[in-house]
Design a protein around this motif. Structure first.
Motif, PDB file in Angstrom:
ATOM      1  N   ASP A  40      65.901  60.300  71.116  1.00 60.43           N
ATOM      2  CA  ASP A  40      64.715  60.250  71.490  1.00 60.43           C
ATOM      3  C   ASP A  40      64.311  58.907  72.246  1.00 60.43           C
ATOM      4  N   SER A  41      63.108  58.845  72.193  1.00 58.61           N
ATOM      5  CA  SER A  41      62.124  57.461  72.803  1.00 58.61           C
ATOM      6  C   SER A  41      62.999  55.746  71.508  1.00 58.61           C
ATOM      7  N   SER A  42      63.396  56.632  71.014  1.00 56.64           N
ATOM      8  CA  SER A  42      64.006  55.424  69.727  1.00 56.64           C
ATOM      9  C   SER A  42      64.827  54.860  70.458  1.00 56.64           C
ATOM     10  N   GLY A  43      66.001  55.747  70.682  1.00 58.16           N
ATOM     11  CA  GLY A  43      67.249  55.531  72.061  1.00 58.16           C
ATOM     12  C   GLY A  43      66.822  54.742  72.835  1.00 58.16           C
ATOM     13  N   LEU A  44      65.964  54.539  73.461  1.00 54.91           N
ATOM     14  CA  LEU A  44      65.371  53.627  75.012  1.00 54.91           C
ATOM     15  C   LEU A  44      65.436  51.889  73.939  1.00 54.91           C
ATOM     16  N   ALA A  45      65.042  52.592  72.548  1.00 54.88           N
ATOM     17  CA  ALA A  45      64.534  50.906  72.275  1.00 54.88           C
ATOM     18  C   ALA A  45      65.535  50.669  71.213  1.00 54.88           C
ATOM     19  N   VAL A  46      66.683  51.344  71.405  1.00 54.09           N
ATOM     20  CA  VAL A  46      67.786  50.469  70.415  1.00 54.09           C
ATOM     21  C   VAL A  46      68.268  49.925  72.073  1.00 54.09           C
ATOM     22  N   VAL A  47      68.784  50.692  73.016  1.00 54.36           N
ATOM     23  CA  VAL A  47      69.401  50.081  74.724  1.00 54.36           C
ATOM     24  C   VAL A  47      68.698  48.698  75.052  1.00 54.36           C
ATOM     25  N   PHE A  48      67.183  49.334  74.965  1.00 50.71           N
ATOM     26  CA  PHE A  48      66.301  47.405  74.771  1.00 50.71           C
ATOM     27  C   PHE A  48      67.015  46.329  74.041  1.00 50.71           C
ATOM     28  N   GLY A  49      66.956  47.296  72.849  1.00 50.55           N
ATOM     29  CA  GLY A  49      67.132  45.912  71.550  1.00 50.55           C
ATOM     30  C   GLY A  49      68.447  45.284  72.226  1.00 50.55           C
ATOM     31  N   TRP A  50      69.585  45.726  72.924  1.00 51.13           N
ATOM     32  CA  TRP A  50      70.460  45.692  72.600  1.00 51.13           C
ATOM     33  C   TRP A  50      70.916  44.513  74.162  1.00 51.13           C
ATOM     34  N   VAL A  51      70.123  44.739  75.136  1.00 53.48           N
ATOM     35  CA  VAL A  51      69.603  43.925  76.480  1.00 53.48           C
ATOM     36  C   VAL A  51      68.853  42.916  76.238  1.00 53.48           C
ATOM     37  N   ARG A  52      68.203  42.532  74.739  1.00 54.36           N
ATOM     38  CA  ARG A  52      67.388  41.460  74.814  1.00 54.36           C
ATOM     39  C   ARG A  52      68.283  40.501  73.588  1.00 54.36           C
ATOM     40  N   ALA A  53      69.135  41.409  72.915  1.00 49.50           N
ATOM     41  CA  ALA A  53      69.761  40.363  71.836  1.00 49.50           C
ATOM     42  C   ALA A  53      71.339  40.071  72.764  1.00 49.50           C
ATOM     43  N   ALA A  54      71.925  40.949  73.947  1.00 51.89           N
ATOM     44  CA  ALA A  54      72.574  39.808  74.829  1.00 51.89           C
ATOM     45  C   ALA A  54      72.061  38.786  75.576  1.00 51.89           C
ATOM     46  N   GLN A  55      71.007  39.213  76.034  1.00 51.83           N
ATOM     47  CA  GLN A  55      70.225  38.076  77.131  1.00 51.83           C
ATOM     48  C   GLN A  55      69.836  36.614  76.205  1.00 51.83           C
ATOM     49  N   ALA A  56      69.697  36.698  74.471  1.00 54.24           N
ATOM     50  CA  ALA A  56      69.198  35.734  73.701  1.00 54.24           C
ATOM     51  C   ALA A  56      70.305  34.645  73.392  1.00 54.24           C
ATOM     52  N   VAL A  57      71.798  35.257  74.212  1.00 56.50           N
ATOM     53  CA  VAL A  57      72.951  35.024  74.268  1.00 56.50           C
ATOM     54  C   VAL A  57      74.087  34.497  75.614  1.00 56.50           C
ATOM     55  N   ARG A  58      72.783  34.771  76.059  1.00 53.36           N
ATOM     56  CA  ARG A  58      73.469  34.890  77.907  1.00 53.36           C
ATOM     57  C   ARG A  58      74.723  36.063  77.701  1.00 53.36           C
ATOM     58  N   LYS A  59      74.154  36.522  77.189  1.00 56.94           N
ATOM     59  CA  LYS A  59      75.579  37.325  77.536  1.00 56.94           C
ATOM     60  C   LYS A  59      74.611  39.045  78.654  1.00 56.94           C
ATOM     61  N   SER A  60      75.475  39.661  79.070  1.00 57.91           N
ATOM     62  CA  SER A  60      74.620  40.814  79.640  1.00 57.91           C
ATOM     63  C   SER A  60      75.560  42.596  78.907  1.00 57.91           C
ATOM     64  N   VAL A  61      74.195  43.332  79.606  1.00 60.74           N
ATOM     65  CA  VAL A  61      74.821  44.392  78.908  1.00 60.74           C
ATOM     66  C   VAL A  61      74.787  45.511  80.231  1.00 60.74           C
ATOM     67  N   ARG A  62      75.684  46.389  79.897  1.00 63.14           N
ATOM     68  CA  ARG A  62      75.705  47.507  80.950  1.00 63.14           C
ATOM     69  C   ARG A  62      75.567  48.923  80.240  1.00 63.14           C
ATOM     70  N   ILE A  63      75.812  50.002  80.810  1.00 73.43           N
ATOM     71  CA  ILE A  63      75.470  51.165  79.818  1.00 73.43           C
ATOM     72  C   ILE A  63      76.563  52.330  80.932  1.00 73.43           C
TER      73      ILE A  63
END
Length: 93
Positions: free
Chosen positions: A47-70
């Motif tokens: 559901d829309s929470s799933g989008l929030a989860v993926v975006f949360g992973w991206v933000r957390a990765a960016q905060a430590v200078r890493k990247s996310v790919r799905i």
């Protein structure tokens, strides 16, 4: 549920409101590589929470200078992203 498969993180189950916080936190603990690949092939309900989860992973990765790919995102995740006009914000597929 998440499992480190060596070259990616296998994600299974649902990405919904009921487990969004747990999935966000579990995914953030997996951000150990420069590029972190999340395999969503075994994800069922989204559901829309799933989008929030993926975006949360991206933000957390960016905060430590890493990247996310799905990889293998469920069609319903892509449909929700299109519906909300946020497809361009998803990490590379």
């Amino acid at each position: 549920m998440m499992r480190d498969a060596g070259d990616c993180v296998d994600v299974s189950g649902a990405l919904t409101l009921d487990n969004a916080r747990a999935m966000l936190e579990a995914g953030c603990r997996q951000l150990t590589r420069d590029e972190n690949v999340f395999d969503l092939a075994a994800v069922g309900a989204v559901d829309s929470s799933g989008l929030a989860v993926v975006f949360g992973w991206v933000r957390a990765a960016q905060a430590v200078r890493k990247s996310v790919r799905i990889i293998y995102p469920p069609q319903n995740l892509l449909s929700l992203a299109a519906l909300y006009g946020v497809t361009q914000l998803l990490p590379p597929i």
